[in-house]
Design an enzyme around this catalytic site. Structure first.
Site, mmCIF file in Angstrom:
data_model
loop_
_atom_site.group_PDB
_atom_site.id
_atom_site.type_symbol
_atom_site.label_atom_id
_atom_site.label_comp_id
_atom_site.label_asym_id
_atom_site.label_seq_id
_atom_site.Cartn_x
_atom_site.Cartn_y
_atom_site.Cartn_z
ATOM 1 N N ASP A 85 -2.431 24.918 -5.711
ATOM 2 C CA ASP A 85 -1.262 25.641 -5.208
ATOM 3 C C ASP A 85 -0.311 25.820 -6.392
ATOM 4 O O ASP A 85 -0.245 24.953 -7.270
ATOM 5 C CB ASP A 85 -0.597 24.836 -4.096
ATOM 6 C CG ASP A 85 0.642 25.520 -3.566
ATOM 7 O OD1 ASP A 85 0.550 26.701 -3.204
ATOM 8 O OD2 ASP A 85 1.702 24.873 -3.543
ATOM 9 N N CYS B 214 -27.497 -9.485 6.758
ATOM 10 C CA CYS B 214 -26.408 -9.986 7.609
ATOM 11 C C CYS B 214 -25.441 -8.852 7.950
ATOM 12 O O CYS B 214 -25.007 -8.705 9.094
ATOM 13 C CB CYS B 214 -25.648 -11.114 6.899
ATOM 14 S SG CYS B 214 -26.658 -12.524 6.455
ATOM 15 N N CYS C 212 15.157 -43.053 6.913
ATOM 16 C CA CYS C 212 14.374 -43.910 7.798
ATOM 17 C C CYS C 212 13.663 -43.078 8.850
ATOM 18 O O CYS C 212 13.797 -41.852 8.890
ATOM 19 C CB CYS C 212 15.265 -44.938 8.485
ATOM 20 S SG CYS C 212 16.497 -44.159 9.562
ATOM 21 N N ASP D 142 0.385 23.274 2.790
ATOM 22 C CA ASP D 142 -0.895 23.051 2.119
ATOM 23 C C ASP D 142 -1.812 22.150 2.936
ATOM 24 O O ASP D 142 -3.012 22.075 2.662
ATOM 25 C CB ASP D 142 -0.682 22.398 0.739
ATOM 26 C CG ASP D 142 0.070 23.302 -0.218
ATOM 27 O OD1 ASP D 142 -0.158 24.518 -0.167
ATOM 28 O OD2 ASP D 142 0.891 22.788 -1.002
ATOM 29 N N ASP E 250 0.979 20.150 -2.472
ATOM 30 C CA ASP E 250 2.017 19.139 -2.220
ATOM 31 C C ASP E 250 2.868 19.428 -0.988
ATOM 32 O O ASP E 250 3.657 18.588 -0.570
ATOM 33 C CB ASP E 250 2.944 19.027 -3.436
ATOM 34 C CG ASP E 250 3.815 20.267 -3.620
ATOM 35 O OD1 ASP E 250 3.383 21.362 -3.207
ATOM 36 O OD2 ASP E 250 4.926 20.141 -4.162
ATOM 37 N N CYS F 156 15.688 -40.665 10.935
ATOM 38 C CA CYS F 156 15.971 -39.368 10.299
ATOM 39 C C CYS F 156 14.828 -38.391 10.566
ATOM 40 O O CYS F 156 15.057 -37.209 10.852
ATOM 41 C CB CYS F 156 16.156 -39.545 8.799
ATOM 42 S SG CYS F 156 17.528 -40.613 8.329
ATOM 43 N N CYS G 280 -26.268 -11.845 2.791
ATOM 44 C CA CYS G 280 -27.013 -10.748 2.185
ATOM 45 C C CYS G 280 -26.826 -9.473 3.002
ATOM 46 O O CYS G 280 -26.137 -9.465 4.021
ATOM 47 C CB CYS G 280 -28.493 -11.093 2.094
ATOM 48 S SG CYS G 280 -29.272 -11.269 3.714
#
Length: 873
Positions: free
Chosen positions: A511, A16, A85, A762, A758, A88, A13
């Protein structure tokens, strides 16, 4: 300062979350600490030179919560063919474990699979595969455990566990409720089937013991409420689990006491059993928790979608052979092959092929984008048509997709200022509720002349109805859904504060270049004065077939030069080409501007190259920020720039004043050219307006927002462009360094101001504005300075971002109203306010539990409505 995101388990909650924040913020070196209850993450900013991360983790652990460590190693399951086996198995394990970077390897002969844990920074998965194959075995398809998939699987397991607990709890609590309620209903003439052997009046002990037997499994299923709740209480930081644990424990203990009383012959004690109350409360809370877990999972669906976009494997070219490898193993410089229908695995640049990519998952733009040699490609975009090869340049956390995910995650971890009150309240909520329950219970006990049953009902009802979860979830869930929805629409909102501030914006400053316009200007007019020289190009070819070129600005000297050249025996051809004054001015201006990075200068250079004009050698160049450039060519001084530059250098513009005004009135930018201090002409440049600019401005006007444009252009040119788009306020002839000042002036008028740009110049204005909005096609510096990033260069996304902000803030206000209102109304009713004033009904703890369970679910459900957000244009 260092930023870290820690996954936390064990929170139930808002109390916590508040506890963790308080504990962490007390540490020396912490700059900021925010907990998102919905995503179960701690976002912390700290001084790593003063405070190690391990201390933060230890503090969280000491407060009773678990920090989930991110694995520095990867785990893969490798299916292996050819093993026969145990020998291996031993062989395969040995060859894998010999590799540097392998932490562990376990091979199972029965499943024919190897479970390998390794560190990717030391060993590639390809090397593990090759080692197995060299040992004589076949490696089948590798299944890698992805961190995001693992987290998703963990949460799904948690949801399944909660639903299982609810079902088990309901299986016992429903018959328990039936057994307890039917005898009461019979007293009111409502008859339902009921075993006569369980009649509480005739068989009180059987009745009590059966209820006890039914409630024990329910308590067992809900054991976490008690382990977590009482631990939190012992640490003097009670949470929601503490309220449930205290309330149900009180009911059970009181019922056990009355069961003992029955065994002692007090059969009337059967009317004071509360076993069904405890059982049904736990069942309803489990139901609420299950629904809450499902809803919380849905709030983060957007970021899960983003994480799932990147492919798990990539095809790379190694020595001319295509090989499929895990995407984590792609390295910078690898040549990656992408076929039609496949996703781009990492960022890079196309080196071969032509195709169209669907980039909608990153930008929201539905139209496919053509790609060819030298075009950039981005991870997670979809190849729709042709096959391409590209060079990997950004991998892992450096890809555009990874940056987007990081931005969204950070935004979801931030807090909106509107949540400050909820945070303060939730920090003291549970202790206050405990106090209210205790005071109310004691007051009613004495007020009713010692009616313990009445007082206990009040006590349990107050504890159970209180809901700190709704307070804790009100803001983060809306922010999670809102930022995720923004990402789906190509709008990256960097934090809760930006989201909140955006809905208050009164003025937006755009701009001009690259924002309102395409940022791709073209030369439209070249006007000259009598001071503009005519020119002659002379190309001289010699026996060596090499050509030399000269530009002669004065016809009088040309004849002498040519006669001298013709006397040379090596000369085989002389080509003499005359240029008009306009072309000469364009050639000189382009030659001077070739050292400039300004879009207008680049447009002039492009126009000269299109006309086949050769650029001349510069003897000197100086960029004059915000005014123009100065250059030297063949001993002559060239100035190219705006009126301010000409006024500074004392260049008279009288001869072209009328023409300059005409050009500016048409929305064109006149660039004045002076040779040796005398005006030689004007090169006019115009930028193409973005198709979306007018529509975006109209949308903002409908929202009641003032729109301004800031530009270095002269006032007449700026006014002409503003008329075309519908701009309200024009800020013209503004130098790049003065943009910040203009934004401050607007803020000084008491207006909440956003800046949209951009470029690098700026960035300061974006940072100064209340909200900085960067265009995704712009520079990294601009995007770093901005609060909101538009992945597309579509200005219609600006009003969309504002609309989304308004919707999210409205949603948060609704959530907070419900969360506060529910507790403000519910707690007094549970405390017996209606009974005290009007003798009204007393709230049954079962109904209190039901209301509490669904309060947090209602908040989450309301937040999920944001997923239906669609921009109105």
């Amino acid at each position: 300062m260092e930023h870290q995101v820690l996954s936390i388990r064990g929170m139930t909650c808002a109390a916590c979350a508040q506890r963790i924040e308080k504990v962490v913020r007390r540490l020396s070196g912490i700059h900021e600490a925010n907990v998102n209850l919905a995503s179960e993450k701690l976002f912390v900013e700290y001084d790593s030179t003063e405070l190690p991360l391990s201390t933060i983790k230890a503090a969280v652990a000491k407060s009773g919560f678990e920090v989930v460590e991110k694995a520095s190693s990867n785990t893969v399951t490798i299916p292996i063919g050819g093993m026969t086996c145990a020998a291996c198995v031993q062989r395969v394990e040995k060859v894998i474990q010999r590799l540097e970077g392998v932490e562990s390897a376990s091979v199972n002969l029965a499943t024919e699979k190897a479970m390998v844990t390794y560190h990717p920074e030391h060993v590639r998965l390809t090397a593990i595969r090759e080692a197995i194959e060299k040992a004589g075995y076949q490696v089948l398809e590798i299944n890698k455990v992805d961190a995001a998939d693992e987290d998703r699987a963990r949460k799904q397991r948690e949801i399944r566990t909660l639903w299982t607990k609810f079902i088990v709890s309901a299986a016992f609590s429903l018959p328990l409720l039936y057994i307890a309620m039917v005898p009461m209903l019979m007293q009111y003439g409502i008859w339902l089937p009921y075993p006569s052997g369980l009649d509480p009046m005739n068989y009180p002990l059987v009745y009590a013991l059966l209820e006890l037997a039914l409630v024990i499994p329910v308590i067992g299923v809900g054991y976490r409420f008690y382990t977590v709740g009482f631990k939190a209480l012992a640490r003097l930081s009670p949470n929601m689990d503490s309220l449930i644990a205290i309330g149900t424990s009180a009911a059970v203990l009181y019922s056990l006491y009355n069961t003992w009383q029955i065994t002692q012959g007090d059969f009337m004690a059967v009317e004071s059993l509360y076993f069904e109350t405890a059982g049904v409360i736990i069942t309803l809370i489990l139901l609420g928790k299950s629904l809450e877990a499902v809803s919380k999972g849905k709030t983060s669906e957007a970021i899960k979608k983003l994480m799932g976009l990147a492919p798990k494997t990539a095809i790379i070219l190694q020595e001319g052979v295509e090989r499929e490898i895990p995407v984590e193993e792609v390295e910078i410089g690898d040549i990656v092959v992408v076929k039609p229908g496949a996703n781009i695995p990492v960022d890079g640049t196309v080196v071969e092929g032509h195709t169209s990519l669907d980039e909608s998952m990153l930008t929201g733009e539905s139209m496919p984008v053509d790609k060819q040699a030298d075009s950039p490609v981005y991870a997670a975009t979809i190849n729709t048509t042709g096959t391409i090869q590209f060079r990997a340049e950004r991998i892992g956390a450096d890809t555009a997709l990874a940056h987007i995910i990081k931005l969204v995650e950070d935004a979801q971890g931030s807090k909106a200022p509107i949540a400050a009150l909820a945070d303060r309240v939730s920090g003291v909520f549970v202790p206050v509720v405990c106090l209210i329950a205790l005071v109310a219970g004691i007051a009613w006990f004495f007020g009713t002349g010692g009616d313990l049953q009445f007082a206990l009902t009040i006590f349990i009802s107050v504890l159970v109805i209180a809901c700190p979860c709704a307070l804790g979830l009100a803001t983060p869930t809306a922010i999670m859904v809102g930022t995720g929805k923004g990402a789906e629409n190509g709008i990256l909102i960097k934090g809760g504060e930006a989201l909140e501030t955006a809905h208050q914006i009164q003025t937006i400053v755009f701009d001009k270049t690259g924002t309102i316009t395409e940022g791709k200007p073209r030369v439209t007019d070249v006007l000259t004065t009598e001071a503009a020289p005519a020119a002659t190009n002379i190309v001289i070819r010699e026996d060596s077939s090499e050509a030399s070129e000269a530009l002669v600005l004065e016809d009088a000297s040309m004849g002498i030069d040519v006669l001298r050249v013709e006397d040379e025996p090596r000369v085989t051809d002389i080509e003499i080409t005359g240029l008009s004054p306009a072309d000469t001015l364009l050639q000189i201006t382009a030659s001077a501007e070739k050292g400039s990075e300004h879009p207008l200068g680049q447009a002039i250079v492009a126009q000269a190259q299109e006309k086949g004009l050769k650029l001349l050698k510069l003897d000197g160049f100086n960029s004059l920020t915000g005014r123009g450039i100065e250059a030297q060519i063949d001993g002559r001084n060239i100035l190219a720039g705006n009126r301010t530059l000409m006024d500074e250098r004392g260049v008279s513009l009288a001869t072209l004043e009328a023409e300059s005004d005409r050009l500016a009135g048409e929305g064109k930018t006149p660039m004045y050219i002076a040779l040796d201090g005398t005006l030689a002409g004007i090169v006019a440049v115009a930028d193409v307006m973005k198709a979306s600019s007018r529509e975006a401005v109209a949308s903002l006007h409908r929202m009641g927002i003032e729109v301004a444009m800031i530009t270095g252009d002269n006032k007449k040119t700026a006014a002409a462009i503003a008329r075309q788009v519908g701009i309200d306020r024009v800020l013209a002839e503004v130098l790049p360094q003065d943009k910040v000042g203009e934004v401050k002036k607007l803020q000084g008028e008491g207006r909440k101001t956003a800046m949209v740009g951009d470029g690098i110049n700026d960035a300061p204005a974006l940072a100064q504005a209340d909200i900085g909005i960067a265009i995704g096609s712009g520079t990294d510096v601009a995007m770093e300075s901005a609060d909101i990033v538009l992945m597309r260069s579509d200005l219609r996304d600006v009003p969309t971002a504002i609309q989304l902000s308004k919707r999210v803030i409205r949603n948060i206000k609704q959530n907070l109203f419900w969360a506060f209102g529910y507790n403000v109304v519910g707690i007094p009713i549970a405390a017996g306010m209606l009974y005290l004033l009007w003798g009204g009904p007393l709230l049954n703890p079962i109904f209190a539990a039901a209301a509490m369970s669904f309060s947090s679910v209602s908040v989450l459900t309301n937040a999920l409505r944001l997923k239906r957000f669609k921009p109105t244009r």
